[in-house]
Design an enzyme around this catalytic site. Structure first.
Site, short mmCIF file in Angstrom:
data_model
loop_
_atom_site.label_atom_id
_atom_site.label_comp_id
_atom_site.label_asym_id
_atom_site.label_seq_id
_atom_site.Cartn_x
_atom_site.Cartn_y
_atom_site.Cartn_z
N LEU A 283 0.86 -1.17 0.00
CA LEU A 283 0.00 0.00 0.00
C LEU A 283 0.90 1.23 0.00
O LEU A 283 1.95 1.24 0.64
CB LEU A 283 -0.90 0.02 1.24
N ASP A 284 0.47 2.29 -0.70
CA ASP A 284 1.21 3.54 -0.64
C ASP A 284 1.31 4.01 0.81
O ASP A 284 0.45 3.71 1.64
CB ASP A 284 0.51 4.61 -1.48
N ARG A 285 2.34 4.79 1.08
CA ARG A 285 2.57 5.24 2.46
C ARG A 285 1.37 5.98 3.03
O ARG A 285 1.01 5.81 4.20
CB ARG A 285 3.81 6.13 2.50
N THR B 73 -1.73 5.65 2.16
CA THR B 73 -2.94 4.82 2.08
C THR B 73 -3.04 3.94 3.32
O THR B 73 -2.04 3.39 3.78
CB THR B 73 -2.92 3.95 0.83
#
Length: 510
Positions: free
Chosen positions: A225-227, A229
């Site tokens: 997951l993106d940071r 997110t």
């Protein structure tokens, strides 16, 4: 039968009398003497040649052969003990600590001096900084401290650089373990927390928190997951389970469901976006819709509309970088607080319909400049001290005659991001830490950081420019992006979290 095949027998191998034994002892003694003499000759020859191998020419420097290194990503209690963390103003903070970056000489460095390499590739700091660091014993070549940066690099040279490392704070919300069994570990990841060490983050990561606080180590990442997110994050406990889940991903047997809040009134009914996505910058993590990109497919459906913004359900069929965020931008409904794809750097319409009226280089510069002016470069994982171009200039840290560190601007024709070796961004962004071998070292100048780590014994370093900068804490709102991984479903399992507050129908932005 086995002994006969060897050309002798057990009886033949035993001396028949004491004379034979004496002869055997004498022969062994002579052989051992020869071996000893040969070993001494080899040692003398090795010392003459500077360590072994081919004969060295006068003034030629010996480079030891490279050691075998484990390419796997593994963290132990030794790594967790590098520093400690604390909570303040709703944030999880890490005490600064001394850290050792290690790398073998790159092919493009061979024949260049350390001074040339630091000047051209490691511009997060000035050459004066590296000269001072060398004097402090923080730069080592083949485990020997280097004081003169004019030394020429050779193949297999091994470099170490000790830096004082500062990690950005993250949201202080606890990392909740949703499921833990023999096969998987599933967590609800808070926003702002990277999955694995990358960029300036190491201890403020999911991997380190699971290992240090929960004793869960040796985990295999199934998806990322993106940071910024939040949401469901799945790890495999064993390599076999990791391969099994990876095959499910390839066979499209796993379903991921996200929820987000976007700008404006999103259309009702099912909306499908199949625009190809191209990566513009791996360092910043910037993508856009482009015919030359990779094929993508995302299915969207509006869940609610509050008169200003919409909550949208997202089903990514493929798994490209920033796929949901880029497709929503293309549709004209970027995520409400997306620091990249909601930026005005894209133009007034923010690339709706894929229309971008500038080059990728100009787009990247405009995006960086916008966040620089807002003092929010941390949202792009770029530090203020990074040598990132400001038009035709870049920042440089200098050491004055009084030993004080100063930041100035200098002309630069090229954009230089923070180095993956010498600066705060020690590891490549969004890549596992195995790209570099890293370990913590005792602090230089007699500052002890072994044993119990405290805020007093490693929080200040006279050579560190970051120590001289006072930064205001980011707010929790600034560290949250309204994108959440709501559900992860397979053929025989399903993991989910409750809806975030910002995704509820009656939510109103402050």
């Amino acid at each position: 039968m086995d002994l006969q095949l060897r050309g002798t027998s057990e009886q033949d191998a035993v001396p028949e009398d004491s004379a034979a034994r004496a002869d055997g002892d004498c022969a062994r003694g002579t052989g051992e003497k020869r071996k000893s003499e040969n070993a001494e000759k080899q040692e003398r020859s090795k010392r003459r040649r500077g360590g072994g191998g081919k004969q060295l020419r006068p003034g030629e420097r010996y480079v030891p052969p490279p050691q075998k290194r484990n390419p796997g990503v593994s963290f132990s209690q030794e790594h967790f003990d590098e520093t400690s963390y604390y909570f303040e103003n709703g944030l999880r903070k890490v005490h600064p600590y001394f850290f050792d970056f290690k790398t073998y000489c790159k092919g493009r460095w061979i024949g260049k001096t350390l001074s040339e390499v630091f000047s051209s590739e490691f511009r997060a700091e000035s050459l004066d900084y590296y000269k001072q660091a060398a004097k402090e014993g923080r730069i080592r070549l083949n485990e020997t401290p280097v004081e003169d940066l004019s030394i020429t690099l050779k193949n297999n040279d091994f470099l170490r650089n000790t830096v004082h490392r500062h990690e950005p704070p993250v949201i202080g919300r606890a990392l909740e373990v949703l499921e833990e069994n023999e096969e998987v570990v599933v967590v609800d990841k808070p926003a702002s927390l990277p999955v694995h060490p990358c960029g300036r983050f190491r201890h403020n990561t999911v991997i380190f928190i699971l290992g240090k606080d929960h004793g869960l180590m040796g985990l295999h990442t199934v998806h990322r997951l993106d940071r910024l997110t939040s949401g469901v994050l799945l790890f495999a406990r064993t390599l076999e389970v990791s391969k099994k889940l990876d095959q499910m991903v390839r066979d499209r047997q796993l379903e991921k469901e996200y929820v987000c809040r976007v700008e404006g009134e999103f259309p009702e009914g099912q909306v499908v976006c199949e625009e190809p996505i191209l990566v513009v910058s791996f360092k910043v993590g910037l993508c856009r819709v482009d015919p030359k990109g990779k094929p993508c497919r995302t299915v969207f459906q509006r869940l609610s509309w509050n008169g200003h913004s919409s909550t949208v359900r997202c089903l990514p069929v493929t798994g490209r970088t920033h796929q949901i965020r880029v497709h929503l931008q293309f549709l004209g409904h970027p995520i409400l607080n997306d620091p990249i794809y909601g930026s005005l750097a894209w133009g007034p319409d923010r690339a709706k319909g894929g229309l971008v009226s500038m080059t990728d280089e100009n787009l990247l510069e405009a995006l960086i400049e916008e966040h620089r002016s807002k003092e929010s470069l941390y949202l792009l994982d770029i530090s203020d001290e990074s040598s990132v171009s400001k038009g035709n200039t870049c920042t440089e840290t200098l050491i004055g005659p009084d030993g004080a560190l100063k930041v100035k601007e200098k002309t630069s024709a090229t954009t230089h991001n923070q180095s993956s070796y010498g600066g705060q961004n020690g590891e490549d962004k969004d890549s596992p830490v195995s790209t570099l071998t890293c370990s913590a070292l005792p602090a230089p100048n007699g500052i002890c950081v072994s044993g119990e780590v405290t805020a007093e014994n490693n929080s200040k370093d006279p050579l560190c420019s970051e120590c001289r900068i006072m930064r205001p804490d980011p707010t929790e709102k600034e560290l949250i992006m309204y994108l959440h991984a709501l559900r992860y479903k397979g053929p025989d399992f399903e993991y989910s979290t409750p809806l975030p507050n910002w995704a509820k129908e009656d939510w109103v932005e402050d």
